[in-house]
Design a protein around this motif. Sequence first.
Motif, PDB file in Angstrom:
ATOM      1  N   TYR A  14       0.773  -1.100  -0.105  1.00  0.00           N
ATOM      2  CA  TYR A  14       0.041   0.122   0.077  1.00  0.00           C
ATOM      3  C   TYR A  14       0.804   1.251   0.243  1.00  0.00           C
ATOM      4  O   TYR A  14       1.681   1.566   0.907  1.00  0.00           O
ATOM      5  CB  TYR A  14      -1.030   0.038   1.111  1.00  0.00           C
ATOM      6  CG  TYR A  14      -1.946  -1.068   1.042  1.00  0.00           C
ATOM      7  CD1 TYR A  14      -3.118  -0.685   0.362  1.00  0.00           C
ATOM      8  CD2 TYR A  14      -2.229  -2.305   1.613  1.00  0.00           C
ATOM      9  CE1 TYR A  14      -4.277  -1.779   0.243  1.00  0.00           C
ATOM     10  CE2 TYR A  14      -2.875  -3.178   1.546  1.00  0.00           C
ATOM     11  CZ  TYR A  14      -4.020  -2.845   1.010  1.00  0.00           C
ATOM     12  OH  TYR A  14      -4.988  -3.835   0.945  1.00  0.00           O
ATOM     13  N   ILE A  17      -0.604   7.940  -1.719  1.00  0.00           N
ATOM     14  CA  ILE A  17      -0.595   8.946  -2.845  1.00  0.00           C
ATOM     15  C   ILE A  17      -0.788  10.181  -2.680  1.00  0.00           C
ATOM     16  O   ILE A  17      -1.903  10.458  -2.071  1.00  0.00           O
ATOM     17  CB  ILE A  17      -1.810   8.107  -3.978  1.00  0.00           C
ATOM     18  CG1 ILE A  17      -1.347   6.830  -4.361  1.00  0.00           C
ATOM     19  CG2 ILE A  17      -1.559   8.898  -5.238  1.00  0.00           C
ATOM     20  CD1 ILE A  17      -0.005   6.407  -4.909  1.00  0.00           C
ATOM     21  N   GLN A  39     -10.327   8.439 -11.314  1.00  0.00           N
ATOM     22  CA  GLN A  39     -10.318   8.208  -9.832  1.00  0.00           C
ATOM     23  C   GLN A  39      -9.405   9.355  -9.154  1.00  0.00           C
ATOM     24  O   GLN A  39      -9.988   9.982  -8.210  1.00  0.00           O
ATOM     25  CB  GLN A  39      -9.709   6.803  -9.379  1.00  0.00           C
ATOM     26  CG  GLN A  39      -9.656   6.666  -7.981  1.00  0.00           C
ATOM     27  CD  GLN A  39      -9.123   5.114  -7.846  1.00  0.00           C
ATOM     28  OE1 GLN A  39      -8.727   4.566  -8.561  1.00  0.00           O
ATOM     29  NE2 GLN A  39      -9.013   5.012  -6.299  1.00  0.00           N
ATOM     30  N   ALA A  40      -8.699   9.899  -9.736  1.00  0.00           N
ATOM     31  CA  ALA A  40      -7.835  11.085  -9.420  1.00  0.00           C
ATOM     32  C   ALA A  40      -8.830  12.363  -9.312  1.00  0.00           C
ATOM     33  O   ALA A  40      -8.864  13.126  -8.565  1.00  0.00           O
ATOM     34  CB  ALA A  40      -6.604  11.259 -10.258  1.00  0.00           C
ATOM     35  N   GLN A  43     -11.207  11.975  -6.531  1.00  0.00           N
ATOM     36  CA  GLN A  43     -10.551  12.105  -5.154  1.00  0.00           C
ATOM     37  C   GLN A  43     -10.293  13.780  -4.883  1.00  0.00           C
ATOM     38  O   GLN A  43     -10.112  14.080  -3.608  1.00  0.00           O
ATOM     39  CB  GLN A  43      -9.299  11.344  -5.097  1.00  0.00           C
ATOM     40  CG  GLN A  43      -9.431   9.668  -5.126  1.00  0.00           C
ATOM     41  CD  GLN A  43      -7.997   9.059  -5.155  1.00  0.00           C
ATOM     42  OE1 GLN A  43      -6.985   9.715  -5.545  1.00  0.00           O
ATOM     43  NE2 GLN A  43      -8.147   7.851  -4.957  1.00  0.00           N
ATOM     44  N   SER A  62      -4.523   7.968 -17.685  1.00  0.00           N
ATOM     45  CA  SER A  62      -3.791   7.889 -16.450  1.00  0.00           C
ATOM     46  C   SER A  62      -3.075   9.275 -16.293  1.00  0.00           C
ATOM     47  O   SER A  62      -3.403  10.262 -16.994  1.00  0.00           O
ATOM     48  CB  SER A  62      -2.449   6.880 -16.849  1.00  0.00           C
ATOM     49  OG  SER A  62      -1.816   7.589 -17.858  1.00  0.00           O
ATOM     50  N   GLN A  98      -6.022  16.255  -2.840  1.00  0.00           N
ATOM     51  CA  GLN A  98      -6.862  14.907  -2.741  1.00  0.00           C
ATOM     52  C   GLN A  98      -7.799  15.438  -1.345  1.00  0.00           C
ATOM     53  O   GLN A  98      -7.131  16.037  -0.442  1.00  0.00           O
ATOM     54  CB  GLN A  98      -6.159  13.798  -2.451  1.00  0.00           C
ATOM     55  CG  GLN A  98      -5.320  13.406  -1.208  1.00  0.00           C
ATOM     56  CD  GLN A  98      -3.840  13.949  -1.432  1.00  0.00           C
ATOM     57  OE1 GLN A  98      -3.552  14.694  -2.358  1.00  0.00           O
ATOM     58  NE2 GLN A  98      -2.971  13.904  -0.453  1.00  0.00           N
ATOM     59  N   ASN A 103      -5.056   8.448   1.648  1.00  0.00           N
ATOM     60  CA  ASN A 103      -5.116   8.175   0.105  1.00  0.00           C
ATOM     61  C   ASN A 103      -3.931   6.891  -0.158  1.00  0.00           C
ATOM     62  O   ASN A 103      -3.027   7.445  -0.409  1.00  0.00           O
ATOM     63  CB  ASN A 103      -4.899   9.368  -0.573  1.00  0.00           C
ATOM     64  CG  ASN A 103      -5.509   9.036  -1.888  1.00  0.00           C
ATOM     65  OD1 ASN A 103      -6.283   7.989  -2.457  1.00  0.00           O
ATOM     66  ND2 ASN A 103      -4.920   9.948  -2.913  1.00  0.00           N
ATOM     67  N   TYR A 104      -4.314   5.912  -0.540  1.00  0.00           N
ATOM     68  CA  TYR A 104      -3.396   4.723  -0.891  1.00  0.00           C
ATOM     69  C   TYR A 104      -3.905   3.896  -1.974  1.00  0.00           C
ATOM     70  O   TYR A 104      -5.028   3.916  -2.339  1.00  0.00           O
ATOM     71  CB  TYR A 104      -3.272   3.697   0.492  1.00  0.00           C
ATOM     72  CG  TYR A 104      -2.642   4.189   1.730  1.00  0.00           C
ATOM     73  CD1 TYR A 104      -1.295   3.958   1.648  1.00  0.00           C
ATOM     74  CD2 TYR A 104      -3.254   4.901   2.716  1.00  0.00           C
ATOM     75  CE1 TYR A 104      -0.654   4.274   3.107  1.00  0.00           C
ATOM     76  CE2 TYR A 104      -2.888   5.653   3.667  1.00  0.00           C
ATOM     77  CZ  TYR A 104      -1.536   5.065   3.961  1.00  0.00           C
ATOM     78  OH  TYR A 104      -0.843   5.501   5.180  1.00  0.00           O
ATOM     79  N   THR A 105      -2.772   3.522  -2.723  1.00  0.00           N
ATOM     80  CA  THR A 105      -3.118   2.804  -3.869  1.00  0.00           C
ATOM     81  C   THR A 105      -2.406   1.317  -3.600  1.00  0.00           C
ATOM     82  O   THR A 105      -1.130   1.262  -3.122  1.00  0.00           O
ATOM     83  CB  THR A 105      -2.472   3.173  -4.916  1.00  0.00           C
ATOM     84  OG1 THR A 105      -2.895   4.491  -5.456  1.00  0.00           O
ATOM     85  CG2 THR A 105      -2.490   2.368  -6.194  1.00  0.00           C
ATOM     86  N   ARG A 106      -3.270   0.309  -3.850  1.00  0.00           N
ATOM     87  CA  ARG A 106      -2.738  -0.857  -3.552  1.00  0.00           C
ATOM     88  C   ARG A 106      -1.971  -1.731  -4.737  1.00  0.00           C
ATOM     89  O   ARG A 106      -2.481  -1.689  -5.804  1.00  0.00           O
ATOM     90  CB  ARG A 106      -3.632  -1.880  -3.147  1.00  0.00           C
ATOM     91  CG  ARG A 106      -3.434  -3.379  -3.051  1.00  0.00           C
ATOM     92  CD  ARG A 106      -4.707  -4.034  -2.638  1.00  0.00           C
ATOM     93  NE  ARG A 106      -4.389  -5.777  -2.248  1.00  0.00           N
ATOM     94  CZ  ARG A 106      -5.210  -6.542  -2.603  1.00  0.00           C
ATOM     95  NH1 ARG A 106      -6.376  -6.553  -3.495  1.00  0.00           N
ATOM     96  NH2 ARG A 106      -4.783  -7.888  -2.607  1.00  0.00           N
ATOM     97  N   PHE A 107      -0.733  -2.109  -4.480  1.00  0.00           N
ATOM     98  CA  PHE A 107      -0.005  -2.926  -5.706  1.00  0.00           C
ATOM     99  C   PHE A 107       0.372  -4.115  -5.349  1.00  0.00           C
ATOM    100  O   PHE A 107       0.316  -4.581  -4.091  1.00  0.00           O
ATOM    101  CB  PHE A 107       1.292  -1.966  -5.888  1.00  0.00           C
ATOM    102  CG  PHE A 107       1.287  -0.601  -6.466  1.00  0.00           C
ATOM    103  CD1 PHE A 107       1.421  -0.443  -7.623  1.00  0.00           C
ATOM    104  CD2 PHE A 107       1.147   0.383  -5.501  1.00  0.00           C
ATOM    105  CE1 PHE A 107       1.173   0.946  -8.182  1.00  0.00           C
ATOM    106  CE2 PHE A 107       1.199   1.624  -5.728  1.00  0.00           C
ATOM    107  CZ  PHE A 107       0.954   1.889  -7.249  1.00  0.00           C
TER     108      PHE A 107
END
Length: 213
Positions: A14, A17, A39-40, A43, A62, A98, A103-107
């Motif tokens: 996680y 962002i 999504q951005a 947010q 993107s 944001q 605010n997290y992105t899962r990889f």
Amino acid sequence: MFLESNLKIRGELYIPIALHLLSKEDNIKSIKKVYSHRQALAQCKTFLLEKIPQAKLVEVESTAKAAELASKEKGAAAVASEIAALEYDLNILEKNIQETSLNYTRFLVLSKKDAENPTGNDKTSIIFSVKHTPGALFKALRPFALYDVNLTKLESRPIKNKPFKYIFFCDFEGHRKDKKIQKLLQELKEEVSYLHILGSYPKADMNVGEENE
């Protein structure tokens, strides 16, 4: 991708962002258009509507593409990262726009093998499809309640080239080698038309609320 690949999920990360308003312009009042990923934009919606209500919001594939477009167009801006600002020589007009700091992105970490040895703090990911009968999804989810296993994610996506048919992506706590998870998966297999285990792996910690040392 997972339907067409033998790769397994070996881990997860996680990453926090931070989203910024980037532009070749020097003044936020000059912005007439804002590019970013859907999504951005969502947010940062509150900031964008309050600070630059005159700007047209344009969805692109993107945040990197958004920065590229903003670098070529007068009066345009992008919602993207600081790295994108450096890459496309853009000014950072506003930082951290944001709506939440959490605010997290899962990889996902992919490999030919998953994490085979349980740690006691694991997660398992699977994909499955259900029979086209009444109550099919309810029956598929019943083993999770029966064995007291916590679902952490469940989402459906359409199956490519199969109209009105869906695949379910599911994450839950536990390792595929745990005895109760093995029993759960066996019962689930009897209720669904397709089941594929994507992998078991240690759960990542987002360290929410902790201060950086």
